[in-house]
Scaffold this active site. Structure first.
Site, PDB file in Angstrom:
ATOM      1  N   ARG A  15      57.758  40.244  48.414  1.00 20.13           N
ATOM      2  CA  ARG A  15      57.699  38.831  48.031  1.00 20.13           C
ATOM      3  C   ARG A  15      56.592  38.515  47.034  1.00 20.13           C
ATOM      4  NH1 ARG A  15      57.588  35.820  53.522  1.00 20.13           N
ATOM      5  NH2 ARG A  15      56.785  37.803  54.268  1.00 20.13           N
ATOM      6  N   LYS A  22      50.767  45.430  46.660  1.00 18.86           N
ATOM      7  CA  LYS A  22      50.210  44.171  47.171  1.00 18.86           C
ATOM      8  C   LYS A  22      48.716  44.250  47.464  1.00 18.86           C
ATOM      9  CE  LYS A  22      51.268  42.375  51.393  1.00 18.86           C
ATOM     10  NZ  LYS A  22      52.115  41.623  52.352  1.00 18.86           N
ATOM     11  N   ASN A 169      49.998  35.983  67.164  1.00 18.60           N
ATOM     12  CA  ASN A 169      49.410  37.304  66.951  1.00 18.60           C
ATOM     13  C   ASN A 169      48.844  37.409  65.534  1.00 18.60           C
ATOM     14  OD1 ASN A 169      48.763  40.032  67.074  1.00 18.60           O
ATOM     15  ND2 ASN A 169      50.824  40.663  66.439  1.00 18.60           N
ATOM     16  N   TYR A 365      25.358  37.156  13.220  1.00 17.06           N
ATOM     17  CA  TYR A 365      25.902  38.292  13.941  1.00 17.06           C
ATOM     18  C   TYR A 365      24.922  39.456  13.869  1.00 17.06           C
ATOM     19  CZ  TYR A 365      28.380  42.486  15.141  1.00 17.06           C
ATOM     20  OH  TYR A 365      28.708  43.677  15.715  1.00 17.06           O
ATOM     21  N   ASN A 385      27.412  46.042   9.903  1.00 19.97           N
ATOM     22  CA  ASN A 385      27.172  47.306  10.607  1.00 19.97           C
ATOM     23  C   ASN A 385      28.339  48.274  10.476  1.00 19.97           C
ATOM     24  OD1 ASN A 385      28.778  45.601  12.145  1.00 19.97           O
ATOM     25  ND2 ASN A 385      28.124  46.537  14.066  1.00 19.97           N
TER      26      ASN A 385
HETATM   27  C1  UD1 Z   1      53.063  41.441  61.805  1.00 18.56           C
HETATM   28  C2  UD1 Z   1      53.185  41.449  63.327  1.00 18.56           C
HETATM   29  C3  UD1 Z   1      53.220  40.001  63.823  1.00 18.56           C
HETATM   30  C4  UD1 Z   1      51.967  39.296  63.363  1.00 18.56           C
HETATM   31  C5  UD1 Z   1      51.836  39.384  61.840  1.00 18.56           C
HETATM   32  C6  UD1 Z   1      50.510  38.824  61.403  1.00 18.56           C
HETATM   33  C7  UD1 Z   1      54.437  43.460  63.877  1.00 18.56           C
HETATM   34  C8  UD1 Z   1      55.753  44.011  64.302  1.00 18.56           C
HETATM   35  N1  UD1 Z   1      54.384  42.142  63.724  1.00 18.56           N
HETATM   36  O1  UD1 Z   1      54.266  40.882  61.288  1.00 18.56           O
HETATM   37  O2  UD1 Z   1      53.279  39.967  65.236  1.00 18.56           O
HETATM   38  O3  UD1 Z   1      51.990  37.966  63.777  1.00 18.56           O
HETATM   39  O4  UD1 Z   1      51.918  40.755  61.401  1.00 18.56           O
HETATM   40  O5  UD1 Z   1      50.398  38.886  59.997  1.00 18.56           O
HETATM   41  O6  UD1 Z   1      53.502  44.223  63.703  1.00 18.56           O
HETATM   42  N2  UD1 Z   1      53.231  48.080  57.302  1.00 18.56           N
HETATM   43  C9  UD1 Z   1      53.189  49.451  57.128  1.00 18.56           C
HETATM   44  N3  UD1 Z   1      54.297  50.186  57.417  1.00 18.56           N
HETATM   45  C10 UD1 Z   1      55.442  49.629  57.871  1.00 18.56           C
HETATM   46  C11 UD1 Z   1      55.483  48.224  58.054  1.00 18.56           C
HETATM   47  C12 UD1 Z   1      54.353  47.484  57.765  1.00 18.56           C
HETATM   48  O7  UD1 Z   1      52.169  50.006  56.730  1.00 18.56           O
HETATM   49  O8  UD1 Z   1      56.404  50.377  58.111  1.00 18.56           O
HETATM   50  C13 UD1 Z   1      52.025  47.302  56.993  1.00 18.56           C
HETATM   51  C14 UD1 Z   1      52.247  46.304  55.865  1.00 18.56           C
HETATM   52  O9  UD1 Z   1      51.906  46.869  54.613  1.00 18.56           O
HETATM   53  C15 UD1 Z   1      51.308  45.168  56.249  1.00 18.56           C
HETATM   54  C16 UD1 Z   1      51.223  45.253  57.757  1.00 18.56           C
HETATM   55  O10 UD1 Z   1      51.685  46.534  58.122  1.00 18.56           O
HETATM   56  O11 UD1 Z   1      50.006  45.360  55.713  1.00 18.56           O
HETATM   57  C17 UD1 Z   1      52.041  44.167  58.456  1.00 18.56           C
HETATM   58  O12 UD1 Z   1      53.393  44.326  58.136  1.00 18.56           O
HETATM   59  P1  UD1 Z   1      54.326  43.070  57.884  1.00 18.56           P
HETATM   60  O13 UD1 Z   1      55.676  43.568  57.569  1.00 18.56           O
HETATM   61  O14 UD1 Z   1      53.682  42.147  56.924  1.00 18.56           O
HETATM   62  O15 UD1 Z   1      54.351  42.441  59.355  1.00 18.56           O
HETATM   63  P2  UD1 Z   1      54.665  40.944  59.714  1.00 18.56           P
HETATM   64  O16 UD1 Z   1      56.140  40.742  59.673  1.00 18.56           O
HETATM   65  O17 UD1 Z   1      53.827  40.041  58.937  1.00 18.56           O
HETATM   66 CA    CA Z   2      52.509  40.125  56.964  1.00 24.08          CA
END
Ligand code: UD1
Ligand code: CA
Length: 454
Positions: A15, A22, A169, A365, A385
Site C-alpha cells: 500500500r 517500506k 494489539n 563567488y 576557478n
Molecule cells: C499485525 C498483527 C495485529 C496487530 C498489528 C499491529 C499479526 C497476525 N497481526 O497485523 O494483531 O494489531 O500487526 O500493527 O501479527 N511480516 C513479515 N513476514 C510476513 C508477514 C509480515 O516479516 O510473512 C512483517 C511485516 O513486514 C510487518 C510486520 O510483520 O513489518 C506486520 O505485518 P503486517 O502484515 O503489517 O501485520 P498487520 O496486518 O498489520
Molecule cells: Ca501493519
C-alpha cells in the site's frame, strides 16, 4: 540474561506504492527501520536479528553490520517470519523481543517496560496493548477473568462483539525463548489466508494454562504503524514534534516549532534560537547562542557559537564562532568560515577557507580558495576557478582589499596587503602590498596597508 530482538521487515508494503522497501522510507531523515533499531537497543543485550524478504538486498545492504539478517521466502505470516530466526538464536538467548519494523514511533522505554514485565512473568509471553476508539485494523485483545490475555483476534475474523473491544494489539512482544521456538511449530495454518500468525502463540500459551501479560501503553501515538503514505506523514509529524520538544526542553528556543524541521541526529546547543521555516538536516551540529533563520536550510554542517544565519542555504560547511551570514548566502561543500566572518547577500563559497574577520559583503563567488584574515572581498568578486577541464586554486593573503568586480583567474596568488582596482582581471600573481588594476591587471605601484583595527 541474554535478550535478543527479532524485527520483522519482510512484508511487501504494497500500500506504500513504492519501489523503495517500506522500512527504508525515511522519517525525520532516517529510514523507519533505523528508528526501530534505536528503540530496540535500549532493551536488549545482543545484536538484533532482522527478518527480511521483500527488498531483502536493499534492506540488508542498508543494515550493514548493525544487525544480523535472516531471509523469509516466501512470506507466510508473522509467526512464520519469527520462525526464520530460530536456527540463529535457539539456545543463544533467554528472551526474544519481537516487534515490527514499520512502527518508528515506538520508544525504547516502552520496550524496556515490556522486557521488565516478562522478567516478572511466570508465563511465556508479555505483550503491548493500547486502548483506542480507532482500531486501525489492529487485532483485538480478549482477556480472561483473571486479567491475563486469552487470545488476539485479527479484525477480519472477529465477531461483531469482538469488534467492539477497544483494547488492541500493538505488535510488541517479549517471549521466553525456549517456549517460543517450540510454540511456533504448533501454530495452526490460518485457514483463510494460509499464513502462520504470531498472534496465535497467545492462544497456545493460554490453552496450556500459562499466563500472558499485557502492558497497556498510554501514548497511542507510539503505536502508529505505517502502511500507507498517509500514515507516513502522520508519523513524520509526530516524530518532528517529539524532536522539537526534546530540543526545547534542552534549552533551544523555537518561535514556531510547527514550522521547524529537524532531522533525528541533529545536535543543538543551549540558547540557540530557531526562527520559522528553518530546516536542520543530516549530520549537523549547532553550538550555543546562535540565531538561525527564518528561511534557512542547513545540512551536514557544523556551526559554532554566536552565529547569525538569515535566509541562507548551507551544506557540508563549517562556521566557527560569531559568523554573520545572509540573507541569501550559500555555502557549499567544504566552505569553512572563520571567527567573525561576515558574508552578505548573494554570496557563494565552496571548498574554501575564509580566515577570521574576512568580509564578503555582496555578490561574490569564492571557490577553491584560501583567504587570509581580515581581507575584504568587494562586491562582485569572482574566483574563476574552472578552466573548463580542471579546478584551480586561488590564494589570497591577509589584509587584502579586493576591489569590486575583480576576476581572479586561478591559479593565482595575491600577497598579503595587496589591492585590486574595481573591475580588475587578475591573471598573474600580485606581490604583497601591491596595487593591481586593469584588464588584464598589471601591477602599477606599492601601496600602504591600513593599520589594524583593534
Ligand atoms: C499485525 C498483527 C495485529 C496487530 C498489528 C499491529 C499479526 C497476525 N497481526 O497485523 O494483531 O494489531 O500487526 O500493527 O501479527 N511480516 C513479515 N513476514 C510476513 C508477514 C509480515 O516479516 O510473512 C512483517 C511485516 O513486514 C510487518 C510486520 O510483520 O513489518 C506486520 O505485518 P503486517 O502484515 O503489517 O501485520 P498487520 O496486518 O498489520
Ligand atoms: Ca501493519
Amino acid at each position: 540474561m541474554k535478550i535478543t530482538a527479532v524485527l520483522l521487515a519482510a512484508g511487501q508494503g504494497t500500500r506504500m506504492k513504492s519501489s523503495l522497501p517500506k522500512v527504508l522510507h525515511p522519517v525525520a531523515g532516517r529510514p523507519m527501520i533505523w528508528h526501530a533499531l534505536q528503540a530496540i537497543q535500549q532493551s536488549t543485550t545482543e545484536k538484533p536479528v532482522v527478518v527480511v524478504g521483500h527488498g531483502a538486498e536493499e534492506v540488508t545492504q542498508y543494515l550493514g553490520d548493525s544487525a544480523q539478517t535472516v531471509l523469509q521466502e516466501p512470506q507466510l505470516g508473522t509467526g512464520h517470519a519469527v520462525m526464520q530466526a530460530e536456527a540463529l538464536l535457539k539456545g543463544k538467548t533467554d528472551l526474544v523481543v519481537v516487534c515490527y519494523a514499520d512502527m518508528p514511533l515506538m520508544r525504547g522505554e516502552t520496550l524496556q517496560k515490556l522486557v521488565e514485565t516478562q522478567k516478572q512473568n511466570k508465563g511465556p509471553i508479555s505483550m503491548l496493548t493500547v486502548v483506542s476508539g480507532d482500531p486501525r485494523g489492529f487485532g483485538r485483545i480478549i482477556r480472561k477473568d483473571d486479567g491475563t490475555v486469552k487470545a488476539i483476534v485479527e479484525e477480519y475474523v472477529a465477531t461483531p462483539e469482538q469488534l467492539q473491544v477497544k483494547e488492541l494489539n500493538v505488535g510488541g512482544y517479549c517471549f521466553d525463548a525456549n517456549w517460543l521456538w517450540d510454540a511456533l511449530h504448533r501454530i495452526p495454518k490460518n485457514p483463510k489466508k494460509g499464513e502462520y500468525y504470531l498472534t496465535d502463540t497467545v492462544e497456545l500459551a493460554s490453552a496450556d494454562g500459562l499466563p500472558v501479560h499485557a502492558t497497556v501503553m498510554d501514548d497511542v501515538e507510539e503505536t502508529i504503524g505505517v502502511n500507507t503514505r498517509v500514515h507516513l506523514s502522520e508519523v513524520e509529524a509526530a516524530m518532528r514534534r517529539r524532536i522539537n520538544q526534546t530540543h526545547m526542553m534542552n534549552g533551544v528556543t523555537m518561535i514556531d516549532p510547527a514550522s521547524v524541521y529537524i532531522e533525528a541526529d541533529v545536535k543543538i546547543g543551549r540558547d540557540t534560537v530557531i526562527m520559522p521555516n528553518t530546516y536542520l538536516f543530516g549530520n549537523t551540529e549547532i553550538g550555543e547562542g546562535n540565531v538561525l533563520g527564518p528561511n534557512t536550510i542547513i545540512r551536514d554542517t557544523r556551526v559554532g557559537n554566536g552565529c547569525k544565519v538569515l535566509a541562507s542555504s548551507l551544506e557540508g560547511a563549517i562556521l566557527e564562532n560569531d559568523v554573520d551570514m545572509g540573507p541569501f548566502a550559500r555555502l557549499r561543500k567544504g566552505a569553512h568560515l572563520g571567527n567573525h566572518v561576515h558574508m552578505g547577500n548573494f554570496g557563494e563559497v565552496k571548498d574554501s577557507y575564509l580566515a577570521d574577520g574576512v568580509k564578503m559583503g555582496h555578490f561574490s563567488y569564492i571557490g577553491n580558495a584560501q583567504v587570509g584574515a581580515n581581507t575584504n572581498i568587494g562586491a562582485g568578486t569572482i574566483t574563476c576557478n574552472y578552466d573548463g577541464e580542471k579546478k584551480h586554486a586561488t590564494e589570497i593573503g591577509e589584509d587584502v582589499f579586493i576591489g569590486s568586480d575583480t576576476m581572479l583567474v586561478a591559479p593565482v596568488k595575491l600577497g598579503a596587503g595587496a589591492r585590486t582596482g574595481a573591475g580588475a582581471v587578475v591573471t598573474k600573481n600580485i606581490a604583497e602590498d601591491t596595487l593591481a588594476v586593469g584588464m588584464p591587471a598589471r601591477s602599477i605601484r606599492k601601496v600602504e596597508r591600513k593599520p589594524k583595527k583593534k
